[in-house]
Design a protein around this motif. Structure first.
Motif, PDB file in Angstrom:
ATOM      1  N   CYS A 188       0.831  -1.214   0.000  1.00 35.65           N
ATOM      2  CA  CYS A 188       0.000   0.000   0.000  1.00 35.65           C
ATOM      3  C   CYS A 188       0.862   1.260   0.000  1.00 35.65           C
ATOM      4  O   CYS A 188       0.535   2.237  -0.686  1.00 35.65           O
ATOM      5  CB  CYS A 188      -0.945   0.007   1.206  1.00 35.65           C
ATOM      6  SG  CYS A 188      -2.267  -1.209   1.091  1.00 35.65           S
ATOM      7  N   THR A 189       1.961   1.225   0.733  1.00 35.13           N
ATOM      8  CA  THR A 189       2.876   2.368   0.750  1.00 35.13           C
ATOM      9  C   THR A 189       3.486   2.563  -0.638  1.00 35.13           C
ATOM     10  O   THR A 189       3.585   3.692  -1.129  1.00 35.13           O
ATOM     11  CB  THR A 189       3.981   2.164   1.807  1.00 35.13           C
ATOM     12  OG1 THR A 189       3.356   2.038   3.094  1.00 35.13           O
ATOM     13  CG2 THR A 189       4.965   3.322   1.826  1.00 35.13           C
ATOM     14  N   GLY A 190       3.863   1.469  -1.273  1.00 43.06           N
ATOM     15  CA  GLY A 190       4.415   1.552  -2.625  1.00 43.06           C
ATOM     16  C   GLY A 190       3.423   2.124  -3.618  1.00 43.06           C
ATOM     17  O   GLY A 190       3.774   2.983  -4.439  1.00 43.06           O
ATOM     18  N   ILE A 191       2.173   1.684  -3.536  1.00 43.45           N
ATOM     19  CA  ILE A 191       1.136   2.211  -4.434  1.00 43.45           C
ATOM     20  C   ILE A 191       0.931   3.701  -4.177  1.00 43.45           C
ATOM     21  O   ILE A 191       0.788   4.493  -5.117  1.00 43.45           O
ATOM     22  CB  ILE A 191      -0.191   1.437  -4.255  1.00 43.45           C
ATOM     23  CG1 ILE A 191      -0.056   0.011  -4.776  1.00 43.45           C
ATOM     24  CG2 ILE A 191      -1.358   2.160  -4.928  1.00 43.45           C
ATOM     25  CD1 ILE A 191       0.173  -0.114  -6.273  1.00 43.45           C
ATOM     26  N   GLU A 192       0.938   4.085  -2.907  1.00 45.49           N
ATOM     27  CA  GLU A 192       0.732   5.509  -2.583  1.00 45.49           C
ATOM     28  C   GLU A 192       1.872   6.360  -3.142  1.00 45.49           C
ATOM     29  O   GLU A 192       1.632   7.415  -3.728  1.00 45.49           O
ATOM     30  CB  GLU A 192       0.608   5.698  -1.064  1.00 45.49           C
ATOM     31  CG  GLU A 192       0.078   7.042  -0.667  1.00 45.49           C
ATOM     32  CD  GLU A 192      -1.352   7.288  -1.132  1.00 45.49           C
ATOM     33  OE1 GLU A 192      -1.680   8.470  -1.372  1.00 45.49           O
ATOM     34  OE2 GLU A 192      -2.150   6.340  -1.260  1.00 45.49           O
ATOM     35  N   PHE A 193       3.100   5.903  -2.980  1.00 45.53           N
ATOM     36  CA  PHE A 193       4.223   6.669  -3.522  1.00 45.53           C
ATOM     37  C   PHE A 193       4.264   6.628  -5.052  1.00 45.53           C
ATOM     38  O   PHE A 193       4.746   7.573  -5.672  1.00 45.53           O
ATOM     39  CB  PHE A 193       5.553   6.209  -2.909  1.00 45.53           C
ATOM     40  CG  PHE A 193       5.790   6.801  -1.555  1.00 45.53           C
ATOM     41  CD1 PHE A 193       6.093   8.144  -1.401  1.00 45.53           C
ATOM     42  CD2 PHE A 193       5.685   6.023  -0.411  1.00 45.53           C
ATOM     43  CE1 PHE A 193       6.295   8.710  -0.151  1.00 45.53           C
ATOM     44  CE2 PHE A 193       5.880   6.573   0.841  1.00 45.53           C
ATOM     45  CZ  PHE A 193       6.187   7.916   0.972  1.00 45.53           C
ATOM     46  N   LEU A 194       3.730   5.564  -5.639  1.00 41.32           N
ATOM     47  CA  LEU A 194       3.626   5.505  -7.101  1.00 41.32           C
ATOM     48  C   LEU A 194       2.753   6.648  -7.617  1.00 41.32           C
ATOM     49  O   LEU A 194       2.935   7.134  -8.731  1.00 41.32           O
ATOM     50  CB  LEU A 194       3.040   4.153  -7.528  1.00 41.32           C
ATOM     51  CG  LEU A 194       2.959   3.877  -9.023  1.00 41.32           C
ATOM     52  CD1 LEU A 194       4.366   3.771  -9.629  1.00 41.32           C
ATOM     53  CD2 LEU A 194       2.172   2.597  -9.275  1.00 41.32           C
ATOM     54  N   GLN A 195       1.828   7.120  -6.790  1.00 39.05           N
ATOM     55  CA  GLN A 195       0.935   8.205  -7.175  1.00 39.05           C
ATOM     56  C   GLN A 195       1.666   9.545  -7.316  1.00 39.05           C
ATOM     57  O   GLN A 195       1.089  10.507  -7.825  1.00 39.05           O
ATOM     58  CB  GLN A 195      -0.221   8.324  -6.181  1.00 39.05           C
ATOM     59  CG  GLN A 195      -1.130   7.117  -6.222  1.00 39.05           C
ATOM     60  CD  GLN A 195      -2.149   7.098  -5.105  1.00 39.05           C
ATOM     61  OE1 GLN A 195      -2.375   8.090  -4.433  1.00 39.05           O
ATOM     62  NE2 GLN A 195      -2.768   5.950  -4.903  1.00 39.05           N
ATOM     63  N   LEU A 196       2.912   9.597  -6.893  1.00 37.82           N
ATOM     64  CA  LEU A 196       3.720  10.799  -7.112  1.00 37.82           C
ATOM     65  C   LEU A 196       4.210  10.870  -8.560  1.00 37.82           C
ATOM     66  O   LEU A 196       4.756  11.880  -8.976  1.00 37.82           O
ATOM     67  CB  LEU A 196       4.909  10.830  -6.143  1.00 37.82           C
ATOM     68  CG  LEU A 196       4.541  11.040  -4.673  1.00 37.82           C
ATOM     69  CD1 LEU A 196       5.760  10.818  -3.778  1.00 37.82           C
ATOM     70  CD2 LEU A 196       3.952  12.425  -4.449  1.00 37.82           C
ATOM     71  N   THR A 197       4.018   9.788  -9.295  1.00 34.98           N
ATOM     72  CA  THR A 197       4.395   9.757 -10.714  1.00 34.98           C
ATOM     73  C   THR A 197       3.128   9.893 -11.563  1.00 34.98           C
ATOM     74  O   THR A 197       2.022   9.952 -11.038  1.00 34.98           O
ATOM     75  CB  THR A 197       5.089   8.422 -11.068  1.00 34.98           C
ATOM     76  OG1 THR A 197       4.119   7.371 -11.047  1.00 34.98           O
ATOM     77  CG2 THR A 197       6.222   8.104 -10.094  1.00 34.98           C
ATOM     78  N   ASP A 198       3.293   9.891 -12.863  1.00 34.68           N
ATOM     79  CA  ASP A 198       2.125   9.958 -13.742  1.00 34.68           C
ATOM     80  C   ASP A 198       1.629   8.577 -14.183  1.00 34.68           C
ATOM     81  O   ASP A 198       0.686   8.475 -14.967  1.00 34.68           O
ATOM     82  CB  ASP A 198       2.423  10.832 -14.961  1.00 34.68           C
ATOM     83  CG  ASP A 198       3.488  10.235 -15.874  1.00 34.68           C
ATOM     84  OD1 ASP A 198       4.263   9.370 -15.412  1.00 34.68           O
ATOM     85  OD2 ASP A 198       3.544  10.642 -17.048  1.00 34.68           O
ATOM     86  N   ILE A 199       2.222   7.525 -13.647  1.00 34.87           N
ATOM     87  CA  ILE A 199       1.840   6.163 -14.040  1.00 34.87           C
ATOM     88  C   ILE A 199       0.371   5.860 -13.728  1.00 34.87           C
ATOM     89  O   ILE A 199      -0.348   5.382 -14.613  1.00 34.87           O
ATOM     90  CB  ILE A 199       2.797   5.121 -13.415  1.00 34.87           C
ATOM     91  CG1 ILE A 199       4.198   5.298 -14.005  1.00 34.87           C
ATOM     92  CG2 ILE A 199       2.275   3.704 -13.627  1.00 34.87           C
ATOM     93  CD1 ILE A 199       5.274   4.484 -13.309  1.00 34.87           C
ATOM     94  N   PRO A 200      -0.119   6.127 -12.497  1.00 30.75           N
ATOM     95  CA  PRO A 200      -1.539   5.835 -12.242  1.00 30.75           C
ATOM     96  C   PRO A 200      -2.489   6.633 -13.135  1.00 30.75           C
ATOM     97  O   PRO A 200      -3.501   6.083 -13.597  1.00 30.75           O
ATOM     98  CB  PRO A 200      -1.727   6.221 -10.770  1.00 30.75           C
ATOM     99  CG  PRO A 200      -0.370   6.129 -10.173  1.00 30.75           C
ATOM    100  CD  PRO A 200       0.564   6.543 -11.277  1.00 30.75           C
TER     101      PRO A 200
END
Length: 139
Positions: free
Chosen positions: A75-87
């Motif tokens: 969940c932490t990884g997914i949340e930090f992934l949201q700092l990119t434009d990937i999601p």
């Protein structure tokens, strides 16, 4: 005949899978009907619980702390992934992806995930202990 071991993988997976499906159903209802901060927090909590349940399903005989730790990391990884434009790109290509990848970083989500996952683990441990005591009382 003694009750089945609560850490036995087949019955445990059946129970966990059922609870996971119910969690998804409640999560989709919250997604549709919930609004504002309370809806966001409820949705994030349910997401964290679902991820915990999925790891329990995958490794049903592990110590309860392992799926909890993996769920928090995920969940932490997914949340930090949201700092990119990937999601955002994934959601543009496949709109339901927003349900898995989210839409924007929110540090509050990190606390909600941790609290929900640890709470789910505590409930899991309590239920397992109660089942073991009940099984031992029948013996």
């Amino acid at each position: 005949m003694p009750a089945p071991d609560p850490r036995s993988s087949t019955p445990r997976r059946l129970i966990v899978g059922t609870v996971a499906v119910l969690t998804v159903a409640v999560g989709l209802i919250v997604h549709e009907l919930g609004s504002g901060i309370p809806g966001d927090i409820a949705g994030d909590a349910l997401y964290g619980v679902l991820i915990y349940l999925l790891f329990v399903f995958l490794i049903p005989r592990s110590a309860r702390s392992l799926p909890a730790a993996l769920a928090i990391i995920f969940c932490t990884g997914i949340e930090f992934l949201q700092l990119t434009d990937i999601p955002a790109r994934a959601a543009a290509a496949f709109p339901p992806a927003v349900l898995v990848l989210g839409a924007g970083f929110d540090q509050r989500d990190l606390l909600v995930y941790a609290f929900a996952i640890i709470s789910a683990m505590i409930v899991d441990v309590a239920i397992s202990r109660a089942m073991r005591r009940r099984s031992a009382d029948r013996s």
